[in-house]
Motif scaffolding. Structure first.
Motif, PDB file in Angstrom:
ATOM      1  N   LYS A   1      15.742  37.265  32.636  1.00 54.81           N
ATOM      2  CA  LYS A   1      14.667  37.174  33.636  1.00 54.81           C
ATOM      3  C   LYS A   1      13.528  36.262  33.188  1.00 54.81           C
ATOM      4  N   ALA A   2      13.620  35.748  31.953  1.00 51.35           N
ATOM      5  CA  ALA A   2      12.484  35.016  31.368  1.00 51.35           C
ATOM      6  C   ALA A   2      12.137  33.762  32.159  1.00 51.35           C
ATOM      7  N   PHE A   3      13.166  32.968  32.570  1.00 45.92           N
ATOM      8  CA  PHE A   3      12.892  31.716  33.278  1.00 45.92           C
ATOM      9  C   PHE A   3      12.201  31.993  34.610  1.00 45.92           C
ATOM     10  N   GLU A   4      12.768  32.929  35.380  1.00 47.49           N
ATOM     11  CA  GLU A   4      12.212  33.278  36.698  1.00 47.49           C
ATOM     12  C   GLU A   4      10.784  33.828  36.550  1.00 47.49           C
ATOM     13  N   TRP A   5      10.601  34.690  35.552  1.00 47.76           N
ATOM     14  CA  TRP A   5       9.296  35.314  35.280  1.00 47.76           C
ATOM     15  C   TRP A   5       8.256  34.243  34.923  1.00 47.76           C
ATOM     16  N   GLY A   6       8.664  33.319  34.003  1.00 48.43           N
ATOM     17  CA  GLY A   6       7.753  32.256  33.545  1.00 48.43           C
ATOM     18  C   GLY A   6       7.331  31.356  34.691  1.00 48.43           C
ATOM     19  N   LYS A   7       8.299  31.002  35.552  1.00 44.56           N
ATOM     20  CA  LYS A   7       8.010  30.101  36.679  1.00 44.56           C
ATOM     21  C   LYS A   7       7.025  30.754  37.653  1.00 44.56           C
ATOM     22  N   LYS A   8       7.295  32.027  37.972  1.00 39.96           N
ATOM     23  CA  LYS A   8       6.412  32.734  38.913  1.00 39.96           C
ATOM     24  C   LYS A   8       5.001  32.877  38.351  1.00 39.96           C
ATOM     25  N   LEU A   9       4.922  33.159  37.048  1.00 42.73           N
ATOM     26  CA  LEU A   9       3.615  33.358  36.418  1.00 42.73           C
ATOM     27  C   LEU A   9       2.811  32.057  36.393  1.00 42.73           C
ATOM     28  N   CYS A  10       3.502  30.936  36.106  1.00 45.94           N
ATOM     29  CA  CYS A  10       2.819  29.635  36.116  1.00 45.94           C
ATOM     30  C   CYS A  10       2.287  29.305  37.517  1.00 45.94           C
ATOM     31  N   LEU A  11       3.097  29.586  38.537  1.00 50.59           N
ATOM     32  CA  LEU A  11       2.669  29.323  39.929  1.00 50.59           C
ATOM     33  C   LEU A  11       1.467  30.187  40.299  1.00 50.59           C
ATOM     34  N   LYS A  12       1.521  31.450  39.873  1.00 53.00           N
ATOM     35  CA  LYS A  12       0.428  32.388  40.185  1.00 53.00           C
ATOM     36  C   LYS A  12      -0.870  31.931  39.515  1.00 53.00           C
ATOM     37  N   LEU A  13      -0.758  31.490  38.254  1.00 50.23           N
ATOM     38  CA  LEU A  13      -1.949  31.037  37.524  1.00 50.23           C
ATOM     39  C   LEU A  13      -2.503  29.745  38.125  1.00 50.23           C
ATOM     40  N   LYS A  14      -1.607  28.905  38.649  1.00 51.30           N
ATOM     41  CA  LYS A  14      -2.060  27.657  39.285  1.00 51.30           C
ATOM     42  C   LYS A  14      -2.969  27.972  40.477  1.00 51.30           C
ATOM     43  N   GLU A  15      -2.628  29.048  41.213  1.00 55.79           N
ATOM     44  CA  GLU A  15      -3.464  29.461  42.360  1.00 55.79           C
ATOM     45  C   GLU A  15      -4.811  30.006  41.887  1.00 55.79           C
ATOM     46  N   LEU A  16      -4.785  30.720  40.749  1.00 52.90           N
ATOM     47  CA  LEU A  16      -5.975  31.476  40.337  1.00 52.90           C
ATOM     48  C   LEU A  16      -6.959  30.702  39.463  1.00 52.90           C
ATOM     49  N   LEU A  17      -6.449  29.709  38.697  1.00 57.82           N
ATOM     50  CA  LEU A  17      -7.364  28.990  37.797  1.00 57.82           C
ATOM     51  C   LEU A  17      -8.176  27.967  38.585  1.00 57.82           C
ATOM     52  N   PRO A  18      -9.493  27.976  38.425  1.00 55.12           N
ATOM     53  CA  PRO A  18     -10.312  26.990  39.161  1.00 55.12           C
ATOM     54  C   PRO A  18     -10.115  25.585  38.584  1.00 55.12           C
ATOM     55  N   SER A  19     -10.187  24.575  39.446  1.00 55.37           N
ATOM     56  CA  SER A  19     -10.047  23.184  38.978  1.00 55.37           C
ATOM     57  C   SER A  19     -11.230  22.808  38.095  1.00 55.37           C
ATOM     58  N   GLN A  20     -10.942  22.014  37.048  1.00 53.62           N
ATOM     59  CA  GLN A  20     -11.991  21.534  36.127  1.00 53.62           C
ATOM     60  C   GLN A  20     -12.130  20.023  36.317  1.00 53.62           C
ATOM     61  N   MET A  21     -12.966  19.419  35.508  1.00 54.13           N
ATOM     62  CA  MET A  21     -13.111  17.966  35.569  1.00 54.13           C
ATOM     63  C   MET A  21     -11.949  17.278  34.850  1.00 54.13           C
TER      64      MET A  21
END
Length: 596
Positions: free
Chosen positions: A503-523
């Protein structure tokens, strides 16, 4: 002793256990009408809001029957699976149990598991069909379920409405006639069992116990067999709505003991109390230390609140000895504590109590369970958090905890539930039709898979009709890996998780996508990567905020614009090296909501 009856109430969550206790208190005039309120024995706000019993309570009722005075000790039990050890000790202190079943919902998983606990102890069971006044009550159908379960006569089932007070007098009569009187001898050596403890901030720990043999007097010196500690009895008494001190208590009775004990850890549920000078030779069997099942890190939002959080956890532990914690540090979150809980509900309640009672805002890391790691050098170590995991080269194999899960549901939801359990690496063990429309499913499931969102998903796939109960059955060998999250090449230890290799690949991909939504853009650009060891398995990029530096360029050839863009690129590169990625609090909870 022939006029004492000790009993408990067994029921699934929301089947009317607390309401029935209220009516019994009212009917026996234990509480004045003006002092009566709903869920009287549940004194925590959280208990009233959620409609569950978190901390069990005992209370003594007095009743005159056939011109004789009877003492009825109601030993209340918590209803949730997380507190099953406490339930088992409460049951061991009784001779009988009221089995309460909701006429509109039928028998549920928790009812059956607690019933088996009661039958193991040889308790006399009184079946009660509650909520008969509801329009949706299925009296005939649920009565048939009870007859199948208990192999009893239909006339033995009491029809009751705890809310309206219908049939309460029949329950009291049945308790007196059917539940046996306590066995034991008041002249033998003292033998009593602790089944609960409550912390009083003025007087220390109040120990709540049931005496099986012997007598205990005020001023005695008593010994707790398993902790080997001795105390002087400052006060003993019986438990009415308010405590009533007595000079002595004899075999068969339930009471409390105060002896200035300052730490709740010194009192363990299931321990045997005896006299120091004249101890009993037979300690009460079945004592075990309560083991936490789920572990999570709790960190203060502000690092300056660390000491306040420590003090809050110490105070919480006084009321809840099953909470264990120790200090730990995280690169991302600073100083905090690694806490052990009995289950996910217990973890939720502790978090809520920290916020309500102590005004502490905390960040909770990904919950994990206890894994056993067998190293290549032959040694064994326990893993409570991803940070405890040794390097891959040192690991021979890892074992994970497995549970026996019992799910009772309507037959139309079988397909969805089996699919959910198979997705969670479950193995189906048995499928039994309890009636035409109700099925009991038995699964072996990894505990780490039910820690996150299993219960919520089970409720949504079955539209709330599935009930769930589980017990730990052992450990099995499993392919587990540590999944790390990197932000711009730096590991964020608070986001690491131990997952199954498949499940590691699927888990890692979903987590990266989720963090992309949540992390604010920087300079500058942020690279979010998921890795196993040194191997990157997924990547997402948060684009940089971009200022239009060519806006001031008017006319001229393209090289002037290119020069400005190159200058901006260099600046961004330098900023990326010095700039820190601020991680919002929601990102740490992203793992819990990964499926949404």
């Amino acid at each position: 002793m022939k006029n004492i009856r000790n009993f408990c109430i067994i029921a699934h969550i929301d089947h009317g256990k607390s309401t029935l206790a209220d009516r019994l208190l009212e009917f026996t005039n234990t509480v004045d009408k003006r002092d009566m309120k709903d869920q009287l024995l549940d004194d925590m706000d959280l208990e009233k809001e959620r409609g569950i019993t978190i901390k069990s309570h005992a209370v003594q009722l007095n009743y005159k029957f056939n011109n004789e005075d009877y003492i009825l000790n109601l030993i209340d039990t918590p209803g949730h699976v997380d507190f099953s050890y406490e339930v088992s000790r409460s049951i061991a202190s009784c001779e009988g149990a009221l089995l309460v079943i909701d006429a509109s919902q039928g028998i549920q998983a928790q009812t059956i598991s607690n019933l088996y606990l009661a039958l193991e102890q040889g308790l006399e069971i009184i079946p009660i069909l509650n909520k008969i006044d509801l329009p949706g009550s299925m009296i005939e159908e649920v009565s048939d379920q009870i007859i199948d379960l208990l192999d009893c006569d239909p006339s033995e089932i009491l029809h009751v409405s705890a809310k309206d007070g219908i049939g309460i007098d029949n329950i009291i009569d049945k308790i007196i006639k059917k539940i046996p009187e306590p066995k034991g001898n008041a002249k033998d050596n003292l033998q009593a069992m602790v089944f609960d403890s409550v912390f009083n901030s003025f007087r220390g720990v109040e120990v709540i116990f049931r005496i099986f043999n012997g007598t205990i007097k005020k001023g005695d010196t008593v010994k707790f067999v398993n902790t080997k500690k001795t105390y002087n009895v400052d006060e003993i008494g019986i438990l009415k709505i308010k405590k009533e001190p007595k000079d002595f208590l004899e075999a068969g009775n339930v009471g409390y003991l105060i002896s200035g004990i300052k730490e709740a850890k010194e009192i363990k549920v299931g321990d045997t109390i005896t006299h120091k000078d004249n101890p009993t030779q037979n300690e009460i069997k079945g004592f075990e230390d309560v083991k936490p099942m789920v572990f999570a890190g709790i960190y203060p939002v502000e690092n300056s609140d660390y000491e306040d959080l420590r003090a809050s956890l110490e105070k919480l532990q006084l009321n809840d000895a099953s909470l264990v914690w120790q200090p730990e540090t995280s690169v991302a979150l600073g100083f905090g504590f690694r806490c052990g809980f009995l289950g996910m509900l217990h973890m939720e309640i502790i978090q809520e109590r920290l916020e309500r009672e102590f005004d502490m805002t905390v960040i909770t890391t990904v919950p994990s369970v206890e894994f056993k790691c067998f190293k290549t050098d032959g040694s064994t170590t326990e893993i409570f958090a991803p940070s405890d995991m040794p390097p891959v080269t040192n690991i021979s194999y890892i074992e994970e905890p497995i549970i026996k899960a019992q799910i009772i549901t309507k037959s139309e939801y079988i397909g969805n539930i089996i699919k959910l359990c198979l997705d969670k690496r479950g193995i189906i063990k048995n499928q039994v039709y309890l009636s035409k429309s109700r099925v009991e499913l038995l699964f072996d499931l990894p505990l780490s898979e039910i820690v996150f969102d299993f219960y919520d998903k089970l409720k949504s796939t079955s539209r709330g009709y599935a009930s769930f109960d589980y017990e730990l059955s052992g450990y099995i060998k499993s392919k587990l890996v540590k999944l790390d999250i990197l932000l711009n090449g730096e590991k964020v230890d608070a986001l690491s998780a131990i997952v199954h290799k498949e499940k590691a690949f699927e888990w890692g991909k979903k987590l990266c996508l989720k963090l992309k939504e949540l992390l604010p853009s920087q300079m500058f650009e942020i690279a979010i990567q998921a890795s196993i060891g040194n191997k990157i398995i997924a990547r997402e990029t948060v684009r940089a905020l971009r200022k239009n530096v060519t806006a001031k360029c008017y006319g001229g050839d393209i090289t002037r614009k290119r020069k400005l863009l190159e200058k901006q690129k260099k600046g961004k590169k330098r900023m990326r090296q010095v700039g820190n990625v601020e991680i919002p609090q929601e990102a740490f909870l992203a793992v819990l909501k990964i499926e949404e």
